[in-house]
Design an enzyme around this catalytic site. Sequence first.
Site, PDB file in Angstrom:
ATOM      1  N   LEU A   1     -27.545  36.597  28.625  1.00 11.08           N
ATOM      2  CA  LEU A   1     -28.319  38.075  29.380  1.00 11.08           C
ATOM      3  C   LEU A   1     -27.367  39.654  29.131  1.00 11.08           C
ATOM      4  O   LEU A   1     -27.763  40.649  28.587  1.00 11.08           O
ATOM      5  CB  LEU A   1     -28.488  37.697  30.965  1.00 11.08           C
ATOM      6  CG  LEU A   1     -29.323  38.906  32.040  1.00 11.08           C
ATOM      7  CD1 LEU A   1     -30.739  39.403  31.174  1.00 11.08           C
ATOM      8  CD2 LEU A   1     -28.716  37.938  33.689  1.00 11.08           C
TER       9      LEU A   1
ATOM     10  N   TYR B   1     -22.855  29.556  44.195  1.00  9.95           N
ATOM     11  CA  TYR B   1     -23.030  30.754  43.413  1.00  9.95           C
ATOM     12  C   TYR B   1     -23.878  31.629  44.773  1.00  9.95           C
ATOM     13  O   TYR B   1     -24.419  32.742  44.526  1.00  9.95           O
ATOM     14  CB  TYR B   1     -24.057  30.014  42.794  1.00  9.95           C
ATOM     15  CG  TYR B   1     -24.996  31.089  41.734  1.00  9.95           C
ATOM     16  CD1 TYR B   1     -23.712  31.583  40.477  1.00  9.95           C
ATOM     17  CD2 TYR B   1     -26.717  30.569  41.852  1.00  9.95           C
ATOM     18  CE1 TYR B   1     -24.877  32.306  39.807  1.00  9.95           C
ATOM     19  CE2 TYR B   1     -27.247  31.672  40.638  1.00  9.95           C
ATOM     20  CZ  TYR B   1     -25.637  32.236  39.612  1.00  9.95           C
ATOM     21  OH  TYR B   1     -27.009  33.152  38.970  1.00  9.95           O
TER      22      TYR B   1
ATOM     23  N   LYS C   1     -23.552  35.443  45.528  1.00 13.13           N
ATOM     24  CA  LYS C   1     -25.137  36.599  44.807  1.00 13.13           C
ATOM     25  C   LYS C   1     -25.652  37.072  46.172  1.00 13.13           C
ATOM     26  O   LYS C   1     -26.092  38.398  46.042  1.00 13.13           O
ATOM     27  CB  LYS C   1     -26.063  35.589  44.154  1.00 13.13           C
ATOM     28  CG  LYS C   1     -25.956  35.607  42.753  1.00 13.13           C
ATOM     29  CD  LYS C   1     -25.284  36.449  41.694  1.00 13.13           C
ATOM     30  CE  LYS C   1     -25.112  36.042  40.447  1.00 13.13           C
ATOM     31  NZ  LYS C   1     -24.768  36.183  39.615  1.00 13.13           N
TER      32      LYS C   1
END
Length: 313
Positions: free
Chosen positions: A19, A174, A178
Amino acid sequence: MSLPLDGLSAIVTGAGRGLGRAEALELARLGAAVVVNDYGQPGRDGSGEASAAPAEQVAQEIRAAGGRAGAHLGDVSGHEQARVLVELAVETYGQLDILVNNAGILRDRMIFSMTEDEWDSVIRVHLKGHFNTTHFAAAHWRARSKAAGGPVYGRIVNTSSEAFLAGSAGQPNYAAAKGGIVGLTTSTALALAKYGVTANVICPRARTRMTEDVFAGFQEPQDGRLDALAPEHVSPLVGYLASPAAAQVNGQLLVVHGGMVAIVERPKVAAKFDAAKETFSFDELDELISPYYADRPPNETFAAAEVLGLKRG
């Protein structure tokens, strides 16, 4: 004809592959000079010959296409390395205009099995990494604004995840990191607006080296069509948010994948209860709140699982 990001400089973290690479290439295609950051070091190719580090390979790719780019090999979870990264962009291109925070790792495990190191490492790379680069970029923009006596140009694009929005049972570290990045983004957006800087956060869905196990069940098309999980579906939104066209977009969260962008509304108050007297009693709370949840499905929580069903069309 000028390009949208002509004359601007950018940093993209974690941009050696996947990405981040797609984002760095897109910013360069739109005219920005890019510092490509990644932790990966030089290695050896199949013949045993020395090969450039992933970040340098992407920088070379940008230069080969006629763009301007340099590489920074460093771990942005280190405060000092983040400082060096921002200073490199400023020294190389005169100033920093765009910061795209993308670097991250996965250490997936259920909450009852997760080790302390698996927790700490993910929080450090994702959340602290975002803070580190944002801290030094923000200080740069604030100083420039004070010297100029008014707003300057600054764009921050941070990277959250649907794992935070929908809740991911196997990714407590995670999801927490986030979620923290969303809070960091909205706080930063309010703090830096007066200096001319915007901060937004995306929740991308993309097939990369980091997520190959997560999306193992999603097959790539065999008919030549672009994979719905290709990073190239995400990078145009990053280019837009980094551009002057997005001047009015600030403190926002956008989900992006497969030819689709969804703007996520902020949380709203669903219900409010007032104490009959100065404070609540246990019995009063039981009488008010328990009926409210009595008929709610057990899996309907604060998480917005419906985002997982979003698709183009």
